[in-house]
Design a protein around this motif. Structure first.
Motif, PDB file in Angstrom:
ATOM      1  N   LYS A   1      -7.976   5.153  -7.293  1.00 57.93           N
ATOM      2  CA  LYS A   1      -8.215   6.230  -6.324  1.00 57.93           C
ATOM      3  C   LYS A   1      -6.897   6.826  -5.821  1.00 57.93           C
ATOM      4  N   LEU A   2      -5.944   5.961  -5.490  1.00 55.75           N
ATOM      5  CA  LEU A   2      -4.651   6.447  -5.005  1.00 55.75           C
ATOM      6  C   LEU A   2      -3.905   7.196  -6.106  1.00 55.75           C
ATOM      7  N   GLN A   3      -4.017   6.704  -7.319  1.00 54.27           N
ATOM      8  CA  GLN A   3      -3.381   7.376  -8.454  1.00 54.27           C
ATOM      9  C   GLN A   3      -3.982   8.768  -8.660  1.00 54.27           C
ATOM     10  N   GLN A   4      -5.313   8.861  -8.566  1.00 50.19           N
ATOM     11  CA  GLN A   4      -5.976  10.167  -8.686  1.00 50.19           C
ATOM     12  C   GLN A   4      -5.547  11.097  -7.553  1.00 50.19           C
ATOM     13  N   LEU A   5      -5.535  10.570  -6.332  1.00 48.80           N
ATOM     14  CA  LEU A   5      -5.166  11.377  -5.166  1.00 48.80           C
ATOM     15  C   LEU A   5      -3.751  11.926  -5.294  1.00 48.80           C
ATOM     16  N   SER A   6      -2.866  11.166  -5.911  1.00 47.60           N
ATOM     17  CA  SER A   6      -1.460  11.587  -6.027  1.00 47.60           C
ATOM     18  C   SER A   6      -1.299  12.857  -6.859  1.00 47.60           C
ATOM     19  N   LYS A   7      -2.318  13.218  -7.643  1.00 50.18           N
ATOM     20  CA  LYS A   7      -2.263  14.460  -8.422  1.00 50.18           C
ATOM     21  C   LYS A   7      -2.509  15.686  -7.546  1.00 50.18           C
ATOM     22  N   TYR A   8      -3.055  15.450  -6.343  1.00 46.29           N
ATOM     23  CA  TYR A   8      -3.422  16.559  -5.464  1.00 46.29           C
ATOM     24  C   TYR A   8      -2.629  16.570  -4.161  1.00 46.29           C
ATOM     25  N   GLY A   9      -2.152  15.406  -3.739  1.00 47.14           N
ATOM     26  CA  GLY A   9      -1.452  15.320  -2.466  1.00 47.14           C
ATOM     27  C   GLY A   9      -0.380  14.247  -2.504  1.00 47.14           C
ATOM     28  N   ASP A  10       0.289  14.071  -1.379  1.00 42.48           N
ATOM     29  CA  ASP A  10       1.402  13.119  -1.291  1.00 42.48           C
ATOM     30  C   ASP A  10       0.888  11.691  -1.134  1.00 42.48           C
ATOM     31  N   VAL A  11       1.215  10.849  -2.100  1.00 44.04           N
ATOM     32  CA  VAL A  11       0.934   9.417  -2.020  1.00 44.04           C
ATOM     33  C   VAL A  11       2.197   8.686  -2.460  1.00 44.04           C
ATOM     34  N   GLU A  12       2.687   7.785  -1.615  1.00 40.76           N
ATOM     35  CA  GLU A  12       3.920   7.081  -1.933  1.00 40.76           C
ATOM     36  C   GLU A  12       3.757   6.253  -3.208  1.00 40.76           C
ATOM     37  N   GLU A  13       4.719   6.369  -4.102  1.00 41.68           N
ATOM     38  CA  GLU A  13       4.688   5.596  -5.339  1.00 41.68           C
ATOM     39  C   GLU A  13       4.672   4.103  -5.043  1.00 41.68           C
ATOM     40  N   GLU A  14       5.347   3.713  -3.942  1.00 48.60           N
ATOM     41  CA  GLU A  14       5.394   2.294  -3.575  1.00 48.60           C
ATOM     42  C   GLU A  14       4.000   1.769  -3.231  1.00 48.60           C
ATOM     43  N   LEU A  15       3.179   2.622  -2.614  1.00 50.72           N
ATOM     44  CA  LEU A  15       1.823   2.203  -2.251  1.00 50.72           C
ATOM     45  C   LEU A  15       0.972   2.005  -3.501  1.00 50.72           C
ATOM     46  N   ILE A  16       1.097   2.921  -4.445  1.00 43.44           N
ATOM     47  CA  ILE A  16       0.355   2.784  -5.704  1.00 43.44           C
ATOM     48  C   ILE A  16       0.783   1.507  -6.426  1.00 43.44           C
ATOM     49  N   GLU A  17       2.085   1.261  -6.471  1.00 43.31           N
ATOM     50  CA  GLU A  17       2.601   0.067  -7.136  1.00 43.31           C
ATOM     51  C   GLU A  17       2.174  -1.205  -6.411  1.00 43.31           C
ATOM     52  N   PHE A  18       2.080  -1.129  -5.076  1.00 49.93           N
ATOM     53  CA  PHE A  18       1.653  -2.286  -4.290  1.00 49.93           C
ATOM     54  C   PHE A  18       0.287  -2.784  -4.751  1.00 49.93           C
ATOM     55  N   PHE A  19      -0.649  -1.858  -4.930  1.00 50.04           N
ATOM     56  CA  PHE A  19      -1.989  -2.263  -5.367  1.00 50.04           C
ATOM     57  C   PHE A  19      -2.016  -2.596  -6.854  1.00 50.04           C
ATOM     58  N   LYS A  20      -1.197  -1.915  -7.633  1.00 53.63           N
ATOM     59  CA  LYS A  20      -1.148  -2.218  -9.064  1.00 53.63           C
ATOM     60  C   LYS A  20      -0.683  -3.650  -9.302  1.00 53.63           C
ATOM     61  N   GLU A  21       0.297  -4.088  -8.515  1.00 52.37           N
ATOM     62  CA  GLU A  21       0.829  -5.441  -8.682  1.00 52.37           C
ATOM     63  C   GLU A  21      -0.180  -6.516  -8.299  1.00 52.37           C
ATOM     64  N   LYS A  22      -1.186  -6.141  -7.512  1.00 48.17           N
ATOM     65  CA  LYS A  22      -2.207  -7.105  -7.106  1.00 48.17           C
ATOM     66  C   LYS A  22      -3.306  -7.282  -8.156  1.00 48.17           C
ATOM     67  N   ILE A  23      -3.265  -6.463  -9.203  1.00 47.13           N
ATOM     68  CA  ILE A  23      -4.333  -6.483 -10.207  1.00 47.13           C
ATOM     69  C   ILE A  23      -3.984  -7.448 -11.333  1.00 47.13           C
ATOM     70  N   ASP A  24      -4.929  -8.310 -11.658  1.00 45.37           N
ATOM     71  CA  ASP A  24      -4.826  -9.116 -12.876  1.00 45.37           C
ATOM     72  C   ASP A  24      -5.558  -8.342 -13.969  1.00 45.37           C
ATOM     73  N   PHE A  25      -4.806  -7.634 -14.796  1.00 47.40           N
ATOM     74  CA  PHE A  25      -5.421  -6.766 -15.801  1.00 47.40           C
ATOM     75  C   PHE A  25      -6.139  -7.564 -16.893  1.00 47.40           C
ATOM     76  N   ASN A  26      -5.902  -8.872 -16.939  1.00 51.71           N
ATOM     77  CA  ASN A  26      -6.662  -9.705 -17.874  1.00 51.71           C
ATOM     78  C   ASN A  26      -8.129  -9.803 -17.468  1.00 51.71           C
ATOM     79  N   LEU A  27      -8.412  -9.518 -16.185  1.00 54.51           N
ATOM     80  CA  LEU A  27      -9.795  -9.564 -15.696  1.00 54.51           C
ATOM     81  C   LEU A  27     -10.482  -8.200 -15.766  1.00 54.51           C
TER      82      LEU A  27
END
Length: 574
Positions: A457-483
């Motif tokens: 959602k934050l990644q999508q929103l960043s295409k239209y408005g200001d979203v800090e890259e650090e915030l997107i990365e914060f949630f990305k780092e919490k994801i276990d992509f193996n799941l």
């Protein structure tokens, strides 16, 4: 660049209210002449709409169209006595939908069968007569018509009773409730929907003496056509199209449900016509027969890169109807910030507003398919004291509500091209707020998927408005992509949700029995299929679907039964 205030100056909630007044004067059964007349009101209001027509004797994406039905008139009276229903052309909601034409004026004896939902209820019934019943109309049809050969059903059935808003038989004794025979009806039958007072009077008479009625009902097949009105404005670009939907069908008056959605959509599209040279995307307005019209539309060429906003029951005077505007977001299988953006634009202290769990029940649901990948949200005032009844009239609508919702939809469209820092910050905050409501520390699977949704959602929103890259990365780092599955699976043969057109009476009983314990079980099955098609295992899909809908019951056996029935009906391939 368009100035938002110019868009708001052009918008008129008075126009929408007057359109509701006109549309609600028609009895808008699917395939009826009056549906076509109501559609004509909208078509004349717009500049560039086109009419799409689909035969009603076909199945579209598993949705078998109901029989085309057009009511001409009729009456119901006590034999040699007073009228119960004096003129169906004036109160057409008193005719049970899909009723057959009578053989002239028919004289029948009436038998009280209680609820009419079991064989035991018919032990004293004599075939070829009329039944008085207050049970589920589908079950009454099965027993009264299919098993015991009744000709006529006299029904009282109020769905969605709610004491908190004054929606009970005793508090609405003169109200007539919209009642229909099932769409799979294949045996001769006609019937009348009675008010609670009329029903009780008949029941009391039957305790004292035999009662006979005289019934006349004139109906035909009408146009035998599903009509979908479409207007395309703007231009084709690489930006997602916006599809705005509203269903036009339902009995007269049906002011809030859903003349309000159809009227508000008409006014929104009229406004956008004025500014279409400034639009940076395609915008499509669709006026449909609920669900079935959208299912038919999805067999045509339509934008695959799109957002959907559905307008259903958006005119309520919340003080009169007891309603709250429910915003239904896109399902978890199709994560999107669209719901949060629309919610931010709706926040206003003068109205009740709620961000809900996903649910179906209207035309946004027809886009619920992860292999389609179109986020769809819906706005619905619920509950409503006058839902599906003769009291759903324009005087229970509010110009202020129409103004509130209409401008919020227009601003949401505007924000997708002109999002301010303030709006993007508010949407970002709502996404994060929803994240912490959903995250479940007791389940690694659920928490991981919620992290994944928030990241998207934050990644999508960043295409239209200001979203800090650090915030997107914060949630990305919490994801276990193996799941997170890397590959989707496709098991359903259709586009969109699987309909219930294939249900037999045993399927209906099974569904009703489970819904007594799990009211949103029908939504659960759709959500389960969505998550399963994302590539999760069956067990994981059950857990995620239960978390999405807030269900605690063990439903593994029910899922296995449902999948088996879908395989038997050749609706899925596994």
């Amino acid at each position: 660049m368009i100035d938002l205030k110019d868009i708001f100056y052009e918008f008129s909630s008075r126009n929408a209210l007057e359109l509701i007044r006109k549309i609600s004067g028609f009895h808008r059964a699917k395939g009826s002449l009056e549906y076509s007349k109501a559609r004509g009101i909208i078509q004349n209001y717009l500049k560039n709409s086109t009419l799409l027509t689909f035969p009603m004797d076909k199945t579209y994406n598993t949705w078998q169209s109901p029989p085309s039905w057009n009511l001409n008139g009729g009456f119901l009276k006590y034999q040699n006595g007073k009228y119960i229903v004096s003129d169906l052309s004036l109160t057409p909601i008193s005719a049970i939908f899909l009723s057959d034409k009578t053989d002239g004026v028919e004289k029948l004896e009436v038998f009280d069968v209680g609820k009419g939902e079991t064989e035991e209820d018919y032990k004293n019934f004599e075939p070829g007569n009329a039944v008085l019943a207050d049970g589920n109309p589908t079950l009454v049809y099965h027993y009264a018509i299919e098993k015991f050969n009744a000709r006529c059903v006299l029904s009282y059935h109020m769905k969605a009773q709610d004491k908190s808003i004054g929606r009970t038989p005793n508090l609405l004794p003169d109200t007539i409730n919209y009642t229909s025979f099932p769409s799979f009806k294949n045996k001769y039958a006609y019937g009348y929907a009675l008010s609670y007072d009329q029903f009780q009077e008949l029941r009391e008479k039957l305790k004292k003496e035999k009662v006979y009625i005289e019934a006349f009902l004139d109906a035909d097949q009408g146009t035998n056509t599903l009509e979908v009105l479409q207007e395309n404005i703007g231009k084709d670009t690489d930006q997602p199209a916006i599809i705005l939907t509203a269903h036009l069908c339902h009995p007269k008056p049906g002011a809030n449900d859903n003349a309000s959605g159809s009227a508000l959509l008409s006014e929104v599209m009229r406004v956008l016509e004025k500014f279409q040279n400034h639009l940076n995307r395609k915008i499509i307005g669709l006026w449909v027969a609920e669900m079935y019209g959208t299912a038919a539309y999805l067999t045509t060429e339509f934008p695959k890169n799109a957002y959907v906003i559905n307008l259903d029951m958006v005119g309520e005077d919340q003080f009169k109807t007891g309603s709250t505007l429910k915003l239904t977001p896109s399902p978890w299988a199709i994560p999107s910030f669209l719901g949060e953006l629309l919610y931010v634009n709706l926040e206003y202290p003068a109205f009740r507003l709620s961000f809900e769990r996903y649910s179906g029940g209207s035309d946004h649901y027809m886009f619920s398919d992860p292999n389609l990948g179109i986020p769809a949200v819906s706005l619905t005032n619920w509950p409503d004291r006058y839902y599906h009844s003769s009291d759903d009239t324009v005087d229970n609508c509010s110009k202020n509500t129409l103004d509130w919702i209409g401008k919020a939809v227009l601003k949401t469209i505007y924000d997708l091209d002109n999002m301010s820092q303030e709006v993007s910050a508010q949407v970002k905050g709502k996404i994060i707020n929803n994240h912490f409501k959903l995250a479940n520390v007791q389940s690694k699977l659920i928490t991981n998927y919620v992290n994944y949704m928030t990241y998207l959602k934050l990644q999508q929103l960043s295409k239209y408005g200001d979203v800090e890259e650090e915030l997107i990365e914060f949630f990305k780092e919490k994801i276990d992509f193996n799941l997170i599955p890397s590959q989707k699976r496709k098991i359903r043969k259709n586009i969109g949700p699987i309909s219930d057109s294939w249900y037999n009476i045993e399927d209906i009983k099974w569904m009703n029995q489970i819904r007594e314990k799990v009211p949103n079980f029908r939504d659960f099955l759709d959500v389960f299929l969505n998550v399963f098609e994302l590539g999760f295992s069956k067990e994981e899909a059950i857990l995620i679907a239960k978390a999405e809908l807030g269900i605690e019951e063990d439903l593994k056996a029910e899922v296995e039964h449902y999948l088996q029935r879908l395989k038997e009906e050749k609706l899925i391939e596994m």
